[in-house]
Each structure stands twice: as C-alpha cells, then as structure tokens.
Enzyme design. Structure first.
Site, mmCIF file in Angstrom:
data_model
loop_
_atom_site.group_PDB
_atom_site.id
_atom_site.type_symbol
_atom_site.label_atom_id
_atom_site.label_comp_id
_atom_site.label_asym_id
_atom_site.label_seq_id
_atom_site.Cartn_x
_atom_site.Cartn_y
_atom_site.Cartn_z
ATOM 1 N N CYS A 94 33.709 51.050 56.670
ATOM 2 C CA CYS A 94 34.038 49.666 56.336
ATOM 3 C C CYS A 94 34.462 48.809 57.537
ATOM 4 O O CYS A 94 33.610 48.340 58.265
ATOM 5 C CB CYS A 94 35.084 49.654 55.233
ATOM 6 S SG CYS A 94 35.089 48.119 54.309
ATOM 7 N N ARG A 128 34.088 39.405 46.754
ATOM 8 C CA ARG A 128 34.237 40.759 47.282
ATOM 9 C C ARG A 128 33.397 41.717 46.453
ATOM 10 O O ARG A 128 33.248 41.529 45.246
ATOM 11 C CB ARG A 128 35.701 41.210 47.209
ATOM 12 C CG ARG A 128 36.634 40.380 48.051
ATOM 13 C CD ARG A 128 38.011 41.030 48.125
ATOM 14 N NE ARG A 128 38.018 42.182 49.006
ATOM 15 C CZ ARG A 128 38.092 42.114 50.331
ATOM 16 N NH1 ARG A 128 38.170 40.948 50.930
ATOM 17 N NH2 ARG A 128 38.088 43.206 51.068
ATOM 18 N N HIS A 194 34.925 54.226 50.844
ATOM 19 C CA HIS A 194 36.251 54.833 50.978
ATOM 20 C C HIS A 194 36.365 55.920 49.916
ATOM 21 O O HIS A 194 35.416 56.226 49.218
ATOM 22 C CB HIS A 194 37.343 53.801 50.722
ATOM 23 C CG HIS A 194 37.291 52.605 51.604
ATOM 24 N ND1 HIS A 194 37.817 52.607 52.882
ATOM 25 C CD2 HIS A 194 36.798 51.363 51.414
ATOM 26 C CE1 HIS A 194 37.657 51.404 53.410
ATOM 27 N NE2 HIS A 194 37.033 50.622 52.539
HETATM 28 N N1 GLN Z 1 37.872 43.200 56.096
HETATM 29 C C1 GLN Z 1 36.566 43.707 55.830
HETATM 30 C C2 GLN Z 1 35.913 43.083 54.617
HETATM 31 O O1 GLN Z 1 36.591 42.652 53.717
HETATM 32 C C3 GLN Z 1 36.605 45.220 55.705
HETATM 33 C C4 GLN Z 1 37.352 45.706 54.506
HETATM 34 C C5 GLN Z 1 37.523 47.188 54.441
HETATM 35 O O2 GLN Z 1 37.598 47.886 55.454
HETATM 36 N N2 GLN Z 1 37.674 47.704 53.215
HETATM 37 O O3 GLN Z 1 34.709 43.032 54.567
#
Ligand code: GLN
Length: 251
Positions: A94, A128, A194
C-alpha cells in the site's frame, strides 16, 4: 543453515492493519526450516546497507506518514533500485507500494515523489477502496488465490515495465477499473493487501523466501511446512468473500 538479513522499511511510520505481521511470518517460516533471520530497520534519516540485504519489506501508512518518510526513502533510492536489479526480493504494501512508483498525488493536492523502482503512478480518487479482496495471482509460473484487506484512496496505474500481481476476483485492486491488483517486476511484489497478507498466503511468503535464499546463495528448495492452519484462514476468507467453498491454492 543460512543467515538472511531482512530490512524492514520505516516500521514506525509505515505499519497499519498489522503489516508488521509480514515480518513475523517471513522470520518464522525461515526459522522453521532451520535458517536464521536478522531483522534490520531503516528509519527516517538512516541508510540501508546494500552489502547486507537479502529481503526487503515495507508496509502501508496514511498520506502524512508517507510524506514523513518520502525524503529518506528517496535518499536510499539508488541503493533500493540497485538491490532490485540484483534480484533481491521485496514486498511493498500500500503506502510504500505507492512510493516505490514514480509519484503519488494525494487528495489534498500534494505530489509525493517516489523512487521509481516500479513503473507506476498513483492519484487519489474521490472514494476510498475499502474491503476484503480476493486476487487470482500469477507469478513464478504458478497461479493461486491471494486474500487480504484493502483501504486506500490512491488509484494506481501500471506502466509498461511492470505487470499486475494478479486479477481481482473481488475488491478494487489497483484502481477499481482495470481489474489488476498489485505489481510485479523481477522479484519486487507490490500490493494493496493488508491483513497482514503473508500469514494467510503462505505460497506468496514462500516465493519471497525462495528468492531470498537464492540471494544468499542457497540453492536447495524450501522444505514443505504444515500449512493447515494457514489454509483454513485463507480458504475461510475466500469462502466468505466469494460465497462459495474454497480450495486452497486454486482460484
Ligand atoms: N495513503 C495511501 C492511500 O490512501 C495509502 C494507504 C495505505 O497504506 N493503506 O491511498
């Protein structure tokens, strides 16, 4: 017995949703085969020792954390690109997956410069991508399902120099549009997953470890482990997310 040095990139800043568990999985799976692992950490302002590095792991983080590590990561960019060219395996999740690319444009208008070790760019979208993911992965001549959890605003598009880790069967993946998840170039694996990803996906863990052993000059294969618990964790998620019975290792 081999001694493998694993570098953990920015464990303080880049560690969400249990990403640190990947380091534990890699360490334990090597120890169970009689190998020893030395975990070294790269912290902000530090320098990675390329003479003593056989495996690299970096996790995810919020935009602010990515901003906090960006300059230090770029200061180590030549070293990391050199190690990648030498075939040292790396798993980037990520936030650091994004920073191994060329650039991450955040939702509040910042441009976070990456190290360009992976040919990809990321731009924050309005929504998101959050939820469980099932991927049909293709790497090292094998196909198997990979499960994990994603939570990112960034939408990643791959350039010609890399190919996706696999195809999403459920979830958003790289950008929610082209069906790809993650990136693969040489022995670098980037992913949005993750969970942590490796305990539930032992095939992926063992591929990284096989490459790491190659980089310390051990050519014999990895002895099989009793992965019944790992298989149950993996299959349980596939079943829940896909709504059908799963068969470990197959899509
Ligand atoms: N900040 C980044 C995004 O929102 C990565 C997020 C993350 O590592 N889960 O895309």
């Amino acid at each position: 017995m081999a001694l493998v040095t694993l570098w953990h990139l920015y464990p303080e800043e880049m560690n969400i949703y249990g990403d640190r568990g990947n380091v534990i999985a890699l360490t334990r799976r090597l120890a169970w085969r009689g190998h020893e692992v030395l975990v070294r950490r790269l912290d902000v302002g530090g320098r990675l020792d390329s003479r003593d590095c056989h495996l690299v792991f970096g996790g995810g983080g919020q935009d602010d954390q990515q901003f906090a590590v960006m300059e230090s990561l770029r200061a180590n960019g030549d070293i990391l690109r050199g190690l990648a060219a030498d075939g040292v395996p790396m798993l980037l999740v990520c936030g650091l997956y994004q920073l191994f690319g060329h650039v991450f444009r955040t939702g509040d208008g910042r441009e976070l410069a990456g190290i360009g070790a992976l040919d990809l760019t990321t731009t924050a979208g309005r929504e998101r991508m959050i939820g469980n993911v099932v991927v049909e992965a293709h790497l090292a001549g094998q196909s198997f399902t990979v499960v994990g959890f994603e939570n990112h605003s960034g939408q990643t598009y791959l350039g010609k120099g890399v190919r996706p880790l696999g195809r999403v069967l459920r979830g958003g993946g790289n950008n929610g549009r082209d069906g790809g998840e993650g990136a693969l170039d040489h022995h670098i694996v980037g992913t949005y997953l993750h969970g942590p990803i490796l305990p539930k996906n032992p095939k992926l863990a063992d591929l990284l470890l096989a490459w790491a052993l190659q980089s310390v000059g051990v050519s014999e294969g990895l002895a099989p482990l009793d992965d019944r618990l790992e298989a149950r964790a993996h299959d349980g998620i596939v079943e829940r997310v896909m709504g059908r019975r799963a068969s470990f290792g197959r899509a």
